[in-house]
Design a protein around this motif. Structure first.
Motif, PDB file in Angstrom:
ATOM      1  N   TYR A   1       0.822  -1.219   0.000  1.00 20.01           N
ATOM      2  CA  TYR A   1       0.000   0.000   0.000  1.00 20.01           C
ATOM      3  C   TYR A   1       0.849   1.259   0.000  1.00 20.01           C
ATOM      4  O   TYR A   1       0.470   2.274  -0.588  1.00 20.01           O
ATOM      5  N   ALA A   2       2.023   1.214   0.652  1.00 14.91           N
ATOM      6  CA  ALA A   2       2.897   2.392   0.665  1.00 14.91           C
ATOM      7  C   ALA A   2       3.329   2.742  -0.753  1.00 14.91           C
ATOM      8  O   ALA A   2       3.404   3.917  -1.123  1.00 14.91           O
TER       9      ALA A   2
ATOM     10  N   PRO B   1       5.252  18.027  11.268  1.00 10.87           N
ATOM     11  CA  PRO B   1       4.233  18.019  10.204  1.00 10.87           C
ATOM     12  C   PRO B   1       2.913  18.559  10.758  1.00 10.87           C
ATOM     13  O   PRO B   1       2.734  18.614  11.974  1.00 10.87           O
ATOM     14  N   LYS B   2       2.011  18.951   9.859  1.00 10.69           N
ATOM     15  CA  LYS B   2       0.686  19.390  10.315  1.00 10.69           C
ATOM     16  C   LYS B   2      -0.122  18.190  10.799  1.00 10.69           C
ATOM     17  O   LYS B   2      -0.890  18.288  11.734  1.00 10.69           O
ATOM     18  N   ARG B   3       0.067  17.037  10.114  1.00  4.97           N
ATOM     19  CA  ARG B   3      -0.696  15.857  10.498  1.00  4.97           C
ATOM     20  C   ARG B   3       0.078  14.572  10.212  1.00  4.97           C
ATOM     21  O   ARG B   3       0.977  14.541   9.378  1.00  4.97           O
ATOM     22  N   VAL B   4      -0.355  13.520  10.922  1.00  5.67           N
ATOM     23  CA  VAL B   4       0.177  12.177  10.691  1.00  5.67           C
ATOM     24  C   VAL B   4      -1.024  11.283  10.403  1.00  5.67           C
ATOM     25  O   VAL B   4      -1.991  11.262  11.170  1.00  5.67           O
ATOM     26  N   ILE B   5      -0.966  10.574   9.275  1.00  6.85           N
ATOM     27  CA  ILE B   5      -2.048   9.661   8.922  1.00  6.85           C
ATOM     28  C   ILE B   5      -1.647   8.244   9.329  1.00  6.85           C
ATOM     29  O   ILE B   5      -0.592   7.748   8.932  1.00  6.85           O
ATOM     30  N   PHE B   6      -2.502   7.629  10.137  1.00  3.44           N
ATOM     31  CA  PHE B   6      -2.297   6.246  10.563  1.00  3.44           C
ATOM     32  C   PHE B   6      -3.166   5.376   9.661  1.00  3.44           C
ATOM     33  O   PHE B   6      -4.385   5.357   9.792  1.00  3.44           O
ATOM     34  N   ASN B   7      -2.520   4.705   8.710  1.00  2.00           N
ATOM     35  CA  ASN B   7      -3.235   3.832   7.779  1.00  2.00           C
ATOM     36  C   ASN B   7      -3.670   2.561   8.503  1.00  2.00           C
ATOM     37  O   ASN B   7      -3.139   2.238   9.569  1.00  2.00           O
ATOM     38  N   PRO B   8      -4.630   1.816   7.944  1.00  3.74           N
ATOM     39  CA  PRO B   8      -5.091   0.586   8.601  1.00  3.74           C
ATOM     40  C   PRO B   8      -3.919  -0.322   8.983  1.00  3.74           C
ATOM     41  O   PRO B   8      -3.024  -0.561   8.170  1.00  3.74           O
TER      42      PRO B   8
ATOM     43  N   VAL C   1      -6.718   8.959  11.678  1.00  2.00           N
ATOM     44  CA  VAL C   1      -6.753   7.503  11.512  1.00  2.00           C
ATOM     45  C   VAL C   1      -7.599   7.255  10.270  1.00  2.00           C
ATOM     46  O   VAL C   1      -8.818   7.374  10.304  1.00  2.00           O
ATOM     47  N   ALA C   2      -6.911   6.990   9.162  1.00  2.00           N
ATOM     48  CA  ALA C   2      -7.596   6.901   7.876  1.00  2.00           C
ATOM     49  C   ALA C   2      -6.705   6.161   6.888  1.00  2.00           C
ATOM     50  O   ALA C   2      -5.572   5.822   7.209  1.00  2.00           O
ATOM     51  N   CYS C   3      -7.233   5.962   5.700  1.00  2.00           N
ATOM     52  CA  CYS C   3      -6.456   5.335   4.636  1.00  2.00           C
ATOM     53  C   CYS C   3      -6.100   6.409   3.612  1.00  2.00           C
ATOM     54  O   CYS C   3      -6.990   7.027   3.030  1.00  2.00           O
ATOM     55  N   THR C   4      -4.816   6.625   3.426  1.00  2.00           N
ATOM     56  CA  THR C   4      -4.340   7.631   2.473  1.00  2.00           C
ATOM     57  C   THR C   4      -4.944   7.420   1.087  1.00  2.00           C
ATOM     58  O   THR C   4      -5.377   8.380   0.442  1.00  2.00           O
ATOM     59  N   LEU C   5      -5.009   6.164   0.643  1.00  2.00           N
ATOM     60  CA  LEU C   5      -5.556   5.878  -0.689  1.00  2.00           C
ATOM     61  C   LEU C   5      -7.021   6.287  -0.793  1.00  2.00           C
ATOM     62  O   LEU C   5      -7.456   6.838  -1.811  1.00  2.00           O
ATOM     63  N   VAL C   6      -7.788   6.040   0.268  1.00  2.00           N
ATOM     64  CA  VAL C   6      -9.207   6.418   0.279  1.00  2.00           C
ATOM     65  C   VAL C   6      -9.335   7.944   0.294  1.00  2.00           C
ATOM     66  O   VAL C   6     -10.127   8.524  -0.445  1.00  2.00           O
ATOM     67  N   LEU C   7      -8.538   8.608   1.144  1.00  6.35           N
ATOM     68  CA  LEU C   7      -8.588  10.069   1.215  1.00  6.35           C
ATOM     69  C   LEU C   7      -8.285  10.687  -0.151  1.00  6.35           C
ATOM     70  O   LEU C   7      -8.968  11.626  -0.590  1.00  6.35           O
ATOM     71  N   LEU C   8      -7.269  10.162  -0.833  1.00  9.36           N
ATOM     72  CA  LEU C   8      -6.907  10.687  -2.156  1.00  9.36           C
ATOM     73  C   LEU C   8      -8.002  10.385  -3.168  1.00  9.36           C
ATOM     74  O   LEU C   8      -8.351  11.239  -3.989  1.00  9.36           O
ATOM     75  N   GLY C   9      -8.552   9.174  -3.100  1.00 10.07           N
ATOM     76  CA  GLY C   9      -9.576   8.762  -4.044  1.00 10.07           C
ATOM     77  C   GLY C   9     -10.878   9.520  -3.913  1.00 10.07           C
ATOM     78  O   GLY C   9     -11.626   9.672  -4.876  1.00 10.07           O
ATOM     79  N   THR C  10     -11.152  10.028  -2.700  1.00 10.43           N
ATOM     80  CA  THR C  10     -12.417  10.737  -2.467  1.00 10.43           C
ATOM     81  C   THR C  10     -12.220  12.249  -2.389  1.00 10.43           C
ATOM     82  O   THR C  10     -13.131  12.979  -2.015  1.00 10.43           O
TER      83      THR C  10
END
Length: 121
Positions: A18-19, A82-89, A109-118
């Motif tokens: 996923y990375a 950083p402004k934020r840290v995303i914790f992927n599943p 706490v989210a999925c980077t791929l989902v955030l980008l996709g939406t």
């Protein structure tokens, strides 16, 4: 719009990871990307560093490391401010959330791929 820089932590040349997918997706969305992984390599022109490089202007750190492996990076990530840290599943880590929040760093706490996709990235 290449002003927001993302650090992909746990980067890999393996296209099944996923990375790796996140690096491709970030680049396709015109985001600046830097990467750190276990092994040196390159993904679409982004060099994978193996050391804790003192990057500047990091907006987001997206984690692809399990909580145990994250410990080695606590101080490093905080030092990048950083402004934020995303914790992927699979990377959820309440101990680290507290540390980040106490340093005024947003925890997502989210999925980077989902955030980008939406379009929520």
């Amino acid at each position: 719009m290449k002003n927001k820089k993302t650090l992909v932590l746990g980067a890999s040349e393996n296209t099944a990871r996923y990375a790796n997918m996140a690096i491709h997706k970030l680049l396709s969305k015109d985001q600046s990307v830097v990467a750190i992984g276990q092994r040196a390599g390159e993904v679409e022109g982004v060099k994978i560093q193996t050391k804790q490089v003192p990057f500047t202007n990091i907006d987001t750190v997206t984690l692809y490391l399990n909580p145990t492996r994250q410990r080695d990076y606590y101080n490093y990530i905080i030092s990048l401010a950083p402004k934020r840290v995303i914790f992927n599943p699979g990377t959820e880590n309440p101990e680290f959330y507290q540390l980040l929040r106490s340093n005024n760093i947003q925890v997502e706490v989210a999925c980077t791929l989902v955030l980008l996709g939406t379009g929520q990235y």
